[in-house]
Design a protein around this motif. Structure first.
Motif, PDB file in Angstrom:
ATOM      1  N   GLU A 113       0.829  -1.207   0.000  1.00  0.00           N
ATOM      2  CA  GLU A 113       0.000   0.000   0.000  1.00  0.00           C
ATOM      3  C   GLU A 113       0.862   1.256   0.000  1.00  0.00           C
ATOM      4  OE1 GLU A 113      -3.639   1.981   2.620  1.00  0.00           O
ATOM      5  OE2 GLU A 113      -3.087  -0.130   2.886  1.00  0.00           O
ATOM      6  N   SER A 114       1.934   1.252   0.783  1.00  0.00           N
ATOM      7  CA  SER A 114       2.822   2.403   0.834  1.00  0.00           C
ATOM      8  C   SER A 114       3.487   2.660  -0.518  1.00  0.00           C
ATOM      9  CB  SER A 114       3.889   2.183   1.910  1.00  0.00           C
ATOM     10  OG  SER A 114       4.851   3.214   1.884  1.00  0.00           O
ATOM     11  N   ARG A 115       3.924   1.588  -1.178  1.00  0.00           N
ATOM     12  CA  ARG A 115       4.584   1.741  -2.485  1.00  0.00           C
ATOM     13  C   ARG A 115       3.612   2.239  -3.548  1.00  0.00           C
ATOM     14  NH1 ARG A 115      10.044   1.539  -1.722  1.00  0.00           N
ATOM     15  NH2 ARG A 115      10.434   0.615  -3.777  1.00  0.00           N
ATOM     16  N   LEU A 116       2.389   1.720  -3.514  1.00  0.00           N
ATOM     17  CA  LEU A 116       1.381   2.173  -4.491  1.00  0.00           C
ATOM     18  C   LEU A 116       0.975   3.615  -4.223  1.00  0.00           C
ATOM     19  CD1 LEU A 116      -0.916  -0.988  -4.604  1.00  0.00           C
ATOM     20  CD2 LEU A 116       0.609  -0.206  -6.427  1.00  0.00           C
ATOM     21  N   GLN A 117       0.816   3.953  -2.968  1.00  0.00           N
ATOM     22  CA  GLN A 117       0.398   5.300  -2.587  1.00  0.00           C
ATOM     23  C   GLN A 117       1.402   6.351  -3.053  1.00  0.00           C
ATOM     24  OE1 GLN A 117      -0.131   5.820   1.642  1.00  0.00           O
ATOM     25  NE2 GLN A 117      -1.808   7.259   1.343  1.00  0.00           N
ATOM     26  N   SER A 118       2.683   6.010  -2.984  1.00  0.00           N
ATOM     27  CA  SER A 118       3.729   6.948  -3.398  1.00  0.00           C
ATOM     28  C   SER A 118       4.138   6.772  -4.848  1.00  0.00           C
ATOM     29  CB  SER A 118       4.954   6.768  -2.505  1.00  0.00           C
ATOM     30  OG  SER A 118       5.478   5.447  -2.622  1.00  0.00           O
ATOM     31  N   SER A 119       3.450   5.847  -5.556  1.00  0.00           N
ATOM     32  CA  SER A 119       3.759   5.549  -6.970  1.00  0.00           C
ATOM     33  C   SER A 119       5.229   5.197  -7.168  1.00  0.00           C
ATOM     34  CB  SER A 119       3.383   6.736  -7.864  1.00  0.00           C
ATOM     35  OG  SER A 119       2.001   6.998  -7.793  1.00  0.00           O
ATOM     36  N   THR A 120       5.784   4.479  -6.201  1.00  0.00           N
ATOM     37  CA  THR A 120       7.181   4.057  -6.285  1.00  0.00           C
ATOM     38  C   THR A 120       7.275   2.765  -7.086  1.00  0.00           C
ATOM     39  OG1 THR A 120       7.603   5.001  -4.099  1.00  0.00           O
ATOM     40  CG2 THR A 120       9.232   3.455  -4.960  1.00  0.00           C
ATOM     41  N   PRO A 121       8.011   2.767  -8.203  1.00  0.00           N
ATOM     42  CA  PRO A 121       8.137   1.531  -8.994  1.00  0.00           C
ATOM     43  C   PRO A 121       8.698   0.391  -8.140  1.00  0.00           C
ATOM     44  CG  PRO A 121       9.005   3.410 -10.211  1.00  0.00           C
ATOM     45  CD  PRO A 121       8.742   3.893  -8.809  1.00  0.00           C
ATOM     46  N   THR A 122       8.002  -0.729  -8.142  1.00  0.00           N
ATOM     47  CA  THR A 122       8.383  -1.863  -7.297  1.00  0.00           C
ATOM     48  C   THR A 122       8.187  -3.154  -8.072  1.00  0.00           C
ATOM     49  OG1 THR A 122       7.603  -0.630  -5.359  1.00  0.00           O
ATOM     50  CG2 THR A 122       8.020  -2.989  -5.066  1.00  0.00           C
ATOM     51  N   ASP A 123       9.168  -4.050  -7.990  1.00  0.00           N
ATOM     52  CA  ASP A 123       9.091  -5.340  -8.668  1.00  0.00           C
ATOM     53  C   ASP A 123       8.408  -6.374  -7.776  1.00  0.00           C
ATOM     54  OD1 ASP A 123      10.470  -4.215 -10.769  1.00  0.00           O
ATOM     55  OD2 ASP A 123      12.419  -5.054 -10.187  1.00  0.00           O
ATOM     56  N   TYR A 124       7.491  -7.145  -8.387  1.00  0.00           N
ATOM     57  CA  TYR A 124       6.801  -8.230  -7.679  1.00  0.00           C
ATOM     58  C   TYR A 124       6.880  -9.487  -8.538  1.00  0.00           C
ATOM     59  CZ  TYR A 124       4.726  -4.345  -5.046  1.00  0.00           C
ATOM     60  OH  TYR A 124       4.534  -3.214  -4.275  1.00  0.00           O
ATOM     61  N   PHE A 125       7.227 -10.601  -7.904  1.00  0.00           N
ATOM     62  CA  PHE A 125       7.366 -11.847  -8.649  1.00  0.00           C
ATOM     63  C   PHE A 125       6.011 -12.341  -9.158  1.00  0.00           C
ATOM     64  CE2 PHE A 125      11.188 -12.693  -5.741  1.00  0.00           C
ATOM     65  CZ  PHE A 125      12.060 -12.104  -6.653  1.00  0.00           C
ATOM     66  N   VAL A 126       6.016 -12.854 -10.384  1.00  0.00           N
ATOM     67  CA  VAL A 126       4.802 -13.435 -10.962  1.00  0.00           C
ATOM     68  C   VAL A 126       4.920 -14.951 -11.115  1.00  0.00           C
ATOM     69  CG1 VAL A 126       4.140 -11.352 -12.221  1.00  0.00           C
ATOM     70  CG2 VAL A 126       5.643 -13.019 -13.327  1.00  0.00           C
ATOM     71  N   ASN A 127       6.090 -15.497 -10.829  1.00  0.00           N
ATOM     72  CA  ASN A 127       6.314 -16.930 -11.042  1.00  0.00           C
ATOM     73  C   ASN A 127       6.512 -17.703  -9.735  1.00  0.00           C
ATOM     74  OD1 ASN A 127       8.790 -15.692 -10.575  1.00  0.00           O
ATOM     75  ND2 ASN A 127       9.938 -17.066 -11.938  1.00  0.00           N
ATOM     76  N   GLU A 128       6.053 -17.120  -8.628  1.00  0.00           N
ATOM     77  CA  GLU A 128       6.017 -17.829  -7.347  1.00  0.00           C
ATOM     78  C   GLU A 128       4.607 -17.733  -6.783  1.00  0.00           C
ATOM     79  OE1 GLU A 128      10.488 -17.656  -5.400  1.00  0.00           O
ATOM     80  OE2 GLU A 128       8.897 -16.465  -4.534  1.00  0.00           O
ATOM     81  N   PHE A 129       4.062 -18.877  -6.382  1.00  0.00           N
ATOM     82  CA  PHE A 129       2.665 -18.898  -5.942  1.00  0.00           C
ATOM     83  C   PHE A 129       2.533 -19.538  -4.565  1.00  0.00           C
ATOM     84  CE2 PHE A 129       2.712 -18.915 -10.541  1.00  0.00           C
ATOM     85  CZ  PHE A 129       1.777 -17.955 -10.872  1.00  0.00           C
ATOM     86  N   ARG A 130       1.632 -18.942  -3.776  1.00  0.00           N
ATOM     87  CA  ARG A 130       1.336 -19.472  -2.446  1.00  0.00           C
ATOM     88  C   ARG A 130      -0.157 -19.314  -2.169  1.00  0.00           C
ATOM     89  NH1 ARG A 130       5.904 -17.149   1.647  1.00  0.00           N
ATOM     90  NH2 ARG A 130       5.288 -18.985   2.873  1.00  0.00           N
ATOM     91  N   SER A 131      -0.656 -20.062  -1.211  1.00  0.00           N
ATOM     92  CA  SER A 131      -2.055 -19.941  -0.785  1.00  0.00           C
ATOM     93  C   SER A 131      -2.100 -18.993   0.409  1.00  0.00           C
ATOM     94  CB  SER A 131      -2.619 -21.313  -0.409  1.00  0.00           C
ATOM     95  OG  SER A 131      -2.653 -22.171  -1.522  1.00  0.00           O
ATOM     96  N   VAL A 132      -1.906 -17.706   0.117  1.00  0.00           N
ATOM     97  CA  VAL A 132      -1.799 -16.707   1.194  1.00  0.00           C
ATOM     98  C   VAL A 132      -2.990 -16.831   2.152  1.00  0.00           C
ATOM     99  CG1 VAL A 132      -0.406 -15.084  -0.123  1.00  0.00           C
ATOM    100  CG2 VAL A 132      -2.891 -14.986  -0.327  1.00  0.00           C
ATOM    101  N   VAL A 133      -2.711 -16.650   3.441  1.00  0.00           N
ATOM    102  CA  VAL A 133      -3.733 -16.912   4.457  1.00  0.00           C
ATOM    103  C   VAL A 133      -4.008 -15.655   5.275  1.00  0.00           C
ATOM    104  CG1 VAL A 133      -2.019 -17.772   6.130  1.00  0.00           C
ATOM    105  CG2 VAL A 133      -4.403 -18.490   6.335  1.00  0.00           C
TER     106      VAL A 133
END
Length: 332
Positions: free
Chosen positions: A208-228
Motif C-alpha cells: 500500500e505504501s509503495r502504491l500510494q507513493s507511486s514508487t516503482p516496485t518489482d513483484y514476482f509473478v512466477n512464485e505462488f502461495r495460498s496466502v492466508v
C-alpha cells in the motif's frame, strides 16, 4: 476454567509496552500474563528458564517462534537448526500447536495435499521446520532410528541435523498439531506499539505504501502461495487450543498435520494488483511484474520453491467453515 498465559520470546520490547492492553483483549479465562524474555532456543538452558517461571504444569504450548528468513537460515544453518528444531520443548510434556511452513514442499506442482504429497524442502529454512515436524510425528520413540529427514528431503544430508537416535525426549503429547502456514496477510497488530519487525507491520502495508507513493516496485509473478488471512490463523489457533485444553476422554494420540492457507493461489504481483484494485485511488502501473531468477546456486542465492499453493480442504472441514478467506477477503 481460568488460565495464566506465559509469553516466552527472545527480544520484543512491544510485549512489555503493550502488556496491559494485551491482557484487556484476551479471553476472560486468561486472568494474567507473564513475560519470559531473552529465550534463545540455540542456548542449552532455555527449558530451565521457562520452567522456572511456568513451573512443572503446562497445559498447552502454541509454538510460533522461528528464524523465518530463508536467507538468514541459508547463511546461518547451525543456528537455524537449533532454533527451528527445538527438540527439548517436548520435555515440557504438553500438547504443542506448531506453526510450520508451506516451504516444506518442493514447489513443482499446484495445491499440495498434506496427507498425500511428499515433502522435499529446497532450502535450509524448510528443512529445519520439517525436521521438527518429524520430531512431533514420532509415535514409538523406542523404535526410532536414523536421520529425521531422508537424503532427498535434506538436500543430500546435513551434518547439523539431529539424528533420531540422539533424540531422548518423549513423544509429542496427545492433541499436538502441525500447521503448515502460508504467507500470513492482514491488518497491523491491534496494539498501540504494534509488532512489526521492520519498517512496515506487514506485507500488505508495504504494498500500500509503495502504491500510494507511486514508487516503482518489482513483484514476482512466477512464485505462488495460498496466502492466508491472519483472522483464519487466529481461528485455527483458537480451535486447536480449545481441543488441547478439553477433557476429551479419547484424545487423538498421533500428531495431526494441516495445511493452513487461504482459498486463493496468488503470486506477489497478484497481491499488489488486488491492493490497487481495492484502493481505486492507487495506480497499479508502478507495480512491475517480474520473474524470480531461476538460478538456484551461486553466491547469495537462496533456493525458493516456485509453487507451494496448497489444498486447504482438510483445515476447512476441521474448522467447520464454508471456505478459507481468499485474497479479496484478505485485502478488503
Amino acid at each position: 476454567q481460568q488460565y495464566k498465559l506465559f509469553c516466552a520470546y527472545n527480544s520484543l520490547s512491544t510485549f512489555e509496552n503493550d502488556l496491559d492492553e494485551l491482557l484487556e483483549q484476551c479471553h476472560p479465562s486468561i486472568i494474567d500474563i507473564y513475560l519470559i524474555p531473552n529465550i534463545d532456543f540455540s542456548k542449552p538452558d532455555y527449558i530451565d528458564v521457562i520452567q522456572q517461571v511456568c513451573g512443572d504444569k503446562i497445559d498447552a504450548i502454541i509454538h510460533l517462534a522461528a528464524l523465518s528468513s530463508p536467507g538468514f537460515c541459508e547463511n546461518n544453518a547451525s543456528v537455524a537448526w537449533k532454533v527451528n528444531c527445538p527438540i527439548d520443548l517436548l520435555t515440557l510434556n504438553a500438547p504443542i500447536i506448531y506453526m510450520s511452513t508451506d516451504q516444506v514442499y518442493e514447489g513443482t506442482k499446484q495445491f499440495y495435499e498434506e496427507d498425500n504429497d511428499e515433502t522435499v524442502p529446497v532450502n535450509v529454512y524448510g528443512r529445519t521446520k520439517l525436521a521438527f515436524e518429524r520430531v512431533l510425528l514420532r509415535v514409538d520413540t523406542s523404535e526410532s532410528s536414523g536421520p529425521l529427514l531422508t537424503e532427498k528431503e535434506s538436500g543430500g544430508g546435513s551434518t547439523m541435523m539431529p539424528d533420531i537416535k540422539s533424540v531422548t525426549t518423549p513423544a509429542a503429547a496427545p492433541k499436538s498439531v502441525i500447521l503448515r502456514s502460508s504467507l500470513i496477510l492482514g491488518p497491523p497488530t491491534p496494539l498501540k506499539n504494534g509488532c512489526n519487525k521492520g519498517a512496515f507491520p506487514s506485507f500488505l502495508q508495504f504494498i500500500e505504501s509503495r502504491l500510494q507513493s507511486s514508487t516503482p516496485t518489482d513483484y514476482f509473478v512466477n512464485e505462488f502461495r495460498s496466502v492466508v488471512h491472519i483472522e483464519n490463523v487466529i481461528m485455527a489457533l483458537k480451535h486447536f487450543l480449545r481441543h488441547a485444553l478439553s477433557d476429551d476422554a479419547s484424545p487423538v494420540v498421533k500428531t495431526r498435520v494441516f495445511n493452513l492457507g487461504g482459498s486463493t493461489r496468488a503470486s506477489r504481483y497478484d497481491i499488489a494488483l488486488e491492493v490497487a484494485n481495492h484502493h481505486l485511488k492507487y495506480d497499479s502501473s508502478s507495480a512491475n511484474a517480474v520473474n524470480r531468477p531461476e538460478r538456484t546456486t551461486g553466491s547469495g542465492v537462496v533456493p525458493s520453491p516456485p509453487d507451494i499453493s496448497m489444498n486447504v480442504g482438510k483445515i476447512t472441514n476441521e474448522l467447520g467453515v464454508p471456505k478459507m478467506d481468499g485474497l479479496k477477503e484478505i485485502v478488503a
